[in-house]
Enzyme design. Structure first.
Site, PDB file in Angstrom:
ATOM      1  N   LYS A  44      -3.658   0.100 -11.092  1.00 49.80           N
ATOM      2  CA  LYS A  44      -2.975   0.291  -9.809  1.00 49.80           C
ATOM      3  C   LYS A  44      -1.486   0.617  -9.916  1.00 49.80           C
ATOM      4  O   LYS A  44      -0.848   0.892  -8.891  1.00 49.80           O
ATOM      5  CB  LYS A  44      -3.135  -0.959  -8.931  1.00 49.80           C
ATOM      6  CG  LYS A  44      -4.541  -1.440  -8.722  1.00 49.80           C
ATOM      7  CD  LYS A  44      -5.494  -0.416  -8.155  1.00 49.80           C
ATOM      8  CE  LYS A  44      -5.217  -0.013  -6.745  1.00 49.80           C
ATOM      9  NZ  LYS A  44      -6.373   0.698  -6.135  1.00 49.80           N
TER      10      LYS A  44
HETATM   11  N1  PMP Z   1     -11.246  -2.097 -11.298  1.00 52.73           N
HETATM   12  C1  PMP Z   1     -10.325  -3.022 -10.979  1.00 52.73           C
HETATM   13  C2  PMP Z   1     -10.229  -4.258 -11.819  1.00 52.73           C
HETATM   14  C3  PMP Z   1      -9.482  -2.839  -9.871  1.00 52.73           C
HETATM   15  O1  PMP Z   1      -8.572  -3.769  -9.552  1.00 52.73           O
HETATM   16  C4  PMP Z   1      -9.627  -1.661  -9.089  1.00 52.73           C
HETATM   17  C5  PMP Z   1      -8.720  -1.479  -7.905  1.00 52.73           C
HETATM   18  N2  PMP Z   1      -9.141  -2.187  -6.766  1.00 52.73           N
HETATM   19  C6  PMP Z   1     -10.627  -0.730  -9.436  1.00 52.73           C
HETATM   20  C7  PMP Z   1     -11.399  -0.977 -10.570  1.00 52.73           C
HETATM   21  C8  PMP Z   1     -10.916   0.475  -8.608  1.00 52.73           C
HETATM   22  O2  PMP Z   1      -9.851   1.353  -8.397  1.00 52.73           O
HETATM   23  P1  PMP Z   1      -9.662   2.127  -7.038  1.00 52.73           P
HETATM   24  O3  PMP Z   1      -9.117   1.178  -6.024  1.00 52.73           O
HETATM   25  O4  PMP Z   1      -8.679   3.206  -7.371  1.00 52.73           O
HETATM   26  O5  PMP Z   1     -10.971   2.672  -6.608  1.00 52.73           O
END
Ligand code: PMP
Length: 341
Positions: A44
C-alpha cells in the site's frame, strides 16, 4: 555519500524473487514481488504516497488537515508513515478482526485508530467504511477513499506495473494478484495488458467475498458474504477501484490453504509473508499446474508474516481455528543433561 532525505523516497522498486523448493514440482517459473520490503512493509505504500502528493498538488489536502480512511490495516500503516514523513495527522477506522500487530503499528506511527465491528455490512453506520466516510465529509479532513479512488489504481499503473515489466524483461505471461480495493490488480493489470494483451491477469478472492462471482459469473448479487480470516483481500461492497475488464478470471483461495501455504513458504524458503501471500502462492500453483516451462508467473508477497505472529504463525491460534497443523517434534534440549527431551 549515498542517502535519501525522506523515507518516502524508498517506496517501490521492490525486488522479485524466483521461488524454488516450494514450486519445484511445477513446470513454469514462479516469481514473487516482495512488497513487504517497502518502507511501511506492504503493497500500500505507493498508493498512500501517490494520493497524498496528488492531494497536495490539487490543493485538496492542506497543512493542518487530518488524513482519514478505512483500512484492513496495511493502507493505514502506509498512510501513517507518509503522514508522519510529510507532517500530517491521520486517523483510521479498522475492523476488529485486524491483527494486534497492525493496530499497534498504526499507533506507533502516531496515527489514531477507531476500532469497528467486523460482522456488520459495509453500509451499517458502525462499519469501518461508514465511520471513515462520515469523518471524511467533515471540514479539515482529507479522505483517501482507497476503495473508490482512481488514484489508487493509477499508482499501480504508473509504478507496480512498470516495475514488474522491467524486472521480467517483458517475459511475464501471468500475473496472479489478490483483490482488496482492486487497486493493485487493476492498475498493474491495465499496464501489463497494454504492453502485451496476451498476458493473463488472474485475481485471487478469499472465501465469503464477491470478486469471484463478479468476474467469473458477471454478478454482484445473491452471493453469500461473510468475513474471511485472511486479512487484506475480499469485499462485501462494489468498489470502484476494481476494474474487472483487466482481469481474465478469479481463483478462490480458502483461509486454511492460504495460511498453510504461507507457513510452508517461510519454512522452505525463508520468505515470510502474511495470509494473502499464502493465498497468492496457492492460486499461482493452481495456475501453474496446467502450464509448461515457457510460462512466467508473477505474484506478490503483499505484507510480512511478522504482522500475524499472534495469529497464523501461532500454532495455538491455528489449532483454535480448527486447522490441522503438523505436531511439532520435541526440540528442547535439557541443559542439565545436554540431550533431547
Ligand atoms: N494483501 C494484503 C495483505 C493487503 O493489505 C492488500 C490491501 N488491502 C491486498 C493484498 C490487496 O491490495 P489491493 O487493495 O490493491 O487490492
Amino acid at each position: 555519500m549515498k542517502y535519501v532525505n525522506k523515507i518516502t523516497e524508498l517506496i517501490g522498486n521492490t525486488p522479485l524473487i524466483k521461488l524454488g523448493k516450494t514450486v519445484a514440482h511445477l513446470k513454469p517459473s514462479i516469481f514473487m514481488k516482495l512488497e513487504f520490503l517497502n518502507p511501511a512493509g506492504a503493497v500500500k505504500d505507493r498508493m498512500a504516497y501517490y494520493i497524498i502528493k496528488e492531494g497536495e498538488k490539487s490543493g485538496q489536502l492542506k497543512k493542518g488537515d487530518v488524513i482519514v480512511d478505512n483500512s484492513s490495516g496495511n493502507a493505514a500503516i502506509a498512510t501513517s508513515m507518509v503522514a508522519a514523513a510529510l507532517g500530517y495527522k491521520a486517523v483510521f477506522a479498522v475492523a476488529d478482526k485486524t491483527s494486534r500487530e497492525k493496530i499497534d503499528l498504526i499507533r506507533a506511527y502516531g496515527a489514531d485508530v477507531i476500532i469497528t465491528p467486523t460482522h456488520v455490512p459495509w453500509d451499517d453506520p458502525r462499519s469501518s467504511y461508514m465511520q471513515a466516510y462520515e469523518l471524511g465529509q467533515q471540514p479539515g479532513y482529507f479522505y483517501i477513499s482507497q476503495y473508490h479512488n482512481q488514484l489508487n489504481v493509477e499508482a499501480h499503473y504508473r509504478h507496480t506495473g512498470p516495475e514488474i515489466w522491467e524486472d521480467t524483461d517483458g517475459k511475464i505471461t501471468h500475473l496472479v494478484a489478490g483483490i482488496g480495493t482492486g487497486g493493485t490488480i487493476s492498475g498493474t493489470g491495465k499496464f501489463l495488458k497494454e504492453k502485451n494483451p496476451d498476458i493473463q491477469v488472474i485475481g485471487v478472492d478469499p472465501e465469503g467475498s464477491m470478486f469471484y462471482d463478479w468476474v467469473n459469473n458477471d454478478t454482484t448479487e445473491g452471493i453469500e458474504l461473510y468475513p474471511c480470516k485472511v486479512e487484506g483481500i475480499g469485499t462485501d461492497m462494489v468498489v470502484k477501484a476494481f476494474h474487472p475488464e483487466y482481469v481474465d478470471y478469479v481463483i478462490r483461495a480458502m483461509d486454511k490453504e492460504s495460511f498453510i501455504t504461507a507457513r510452508r513458504l517461510v519454512r522452505e524458503e525463508g520468505i515470510m509473508g502474511g495470509g494473502t501471500t499464502g493465498s497468492h502462492l496457492w492460486a499461482a500453483m493452481q495456475v501453474a499446474k496446467d502450464l509448461d516451462e515457457k510460462a512466467v508467473i508473477v505474484t506478490l508477497a503483499c505484507d510480512s508474516g511478522q504482522r500475524y505472529l499472534s495469529k497464523m504463525y501461532s500454532d495455538e491460534w491455528m489449532r483454535e481455528q480448527g486447522y490441522d497443523i503438523e505436531e511439532k517434534k520435541p526440540q528442547a534440549v535439557s541443559l542439565e543433561q545436554g540431550r533431547q527431551i
